[in-house]
Design an enzyme around this catalytic site. Structure first.
Site, PDB file in Angstrom:
ATOM      1  N   SER A 181       0.832  -1.203   0.000  1.00 21.48           N
ATOM      2  CA  SER A 181       0.000   0.000   0.000  1.00 21.48           C
ATOM      3  C   SER A 181       0.874   1.263   0.000  1.00 21.48           C
ATOM      4  CB  SER A 181      -0.971  -0.040   1.186  1.00 21.48           C
ATOM      5  OG  SER A 181      -1.966   0.928   1.043  1.00 21.48           O
ATOM      6  N   HIS A 203      -7.888  -5.344  -0.475  1.00 17.80           N
ATOM      7  CA  HIS A 203      -6.725  -4.478  -0.278  1.00 17.80           C
ATOM      8  C   HIS A 203      -5.651  -5.157   0.569  1.00 17.80           C
ATOM      9  CE1 HIS A 203      -4.352  -0.882  -0.163  1.00 17.80           C
ATOM     10  NE2 HIS A 203      -4.408  -0.818   1.153  1.00 17.80           N
ATOM     11  N   ASP A 227     -10.195  -4.442  -4.574  1.00 20.51           N
ATOM     12  CA  ASP A 227      -9.599  -3.536  -3.584  1.00 20.51           C
ATOM     13  C   ASP A 227     -10.438  -2.249  -3.496  1.00 20.51           C
ATOM     14  OD1 ASP A 227      -8.012  -1.727  -2.152  1.00 20.51           O
ATOM     15  OD2 ASP A 227      -6.138  -2.484  -3.007  1.00 20.51           O
TER      16      ASP A 227
END
Length: 266
Positions: free
Chosen positions: A114, A247, A217
């Site tokens: 991320s 995610h 996601d």
């Protein structure tokens, strides 16, 4: 860096380093394990820490393989000092560079999740500029979120939220992660983040890149990963789309894919 046979790696050692000076000085918590290379460097996400499932799985795999591995918490995260609300992309990059220079030797694979994907790209750029004792072997990016403060936050915020950030200096964002407590998105985070945007031009890192992205996601849309691949050279860049992936990408099958990508580079 010491050589170790698989299964014989020592336990990860917890240590702290001081980063920054004066009022911005903070202690950064680092867990490192000696072993053979290429070494592995874990770069976590926004509001996450080095004790998350993917980071711990990577550490366990490194131990079994006799590989060197480093993971750490950015300031204001996990076991590190500092206030989360004072953090910016630049200060967390400073943490990352300090850890890399102190703990890494020889070729390294950066594994970023991320926000850690953005951090890996920025750290890779810094490594290319310097002629230190460590170098880049490759990047593995998991649901990477480069430029998220601008592209995924600011551009999607309502006029009311933008006004609150501009007038109060922060907005408390509701969270579906961790303990569910809202957390501050500061004006400083947004404005300082603009100094580190990478998607506006080509990103030539000179090493293999593997990207894993969940099609389901809700936080970093798959189109964002596509935009990133278009900025990377075509040679030795592989994007894996996980059709039912979210995610986190922390299910056993997701972690197996992440470790396979790391093994393929290393």
């Amino acid at each position: 860096m010491t050589n170790a046979s698989p299964g014989a790696s020592p336990d990860a050692v917890l240590g702290f380093i001081e980063v920054g000076e004066g009022p911005s000085a903070r202690k950064i918590a680092v867990r490192s394990r000696a072993g053979r290379g290429p070494g592995l460097v874990w770069l976590g996400g926004f509001k996450s820490d080095m004790q998350g499932g993917k980071a711990v799985a990577l550490d366990g795999w490194a131990k079994d393989q006799g590989r060197a591995v480093v993971r750490f918490d950015y300031s204001g995260h996990g076991e590190s000092g500092g206030d989360f609300a004072n953090g910016t992309i630049g200060s967390w990059l400073e943490d990352s560079v300090a850890v890399f220079e102190r703990f890494c030797d020889g070729p390294q694979i950066l594994i970023g999740s991320s926000m850690g994907g953005w951090m890996a790209l920025l750290l890779a750029r810094e490594i290319k500029k310097r002629s230190g004792k460590a170098s880049l072997a490759g990047l593995v990016l998991i649901a990477p979120a480069p430029d998220f403060t601008e592209e995924l936050m600011w551009k999607n915020f309502s006029a009311e939220v933008k006004k609150e950030i501009e007038t109060k200096g922060f907005w408390l964002r509701p969270s579906d992660y961790g303990d569910g407590s809202p957390y501050p998105i500061t004006r400083n985070l947004i404005e300082e983040g603009r100094n580190h945007l990478v998607l506006g031009s080509a990103i030539d890192l000179g090493c293999p890149v593997r990207i894993l992205q969940g099609a389901q996601d809700p936080d970093v849309p798959w189109q964002h990963a596509f935009a990133l691949t278009h900025r990377l050279p075509a040679d030795d860049v592989v994007l894996t789309m996980i059709q039912d992936g979210d995610h986190r990408l922390s299910r056993p099958q997701d972690i197996a894919r992440i470790l396979a990508a790391v093994a393929e580079i290393g």
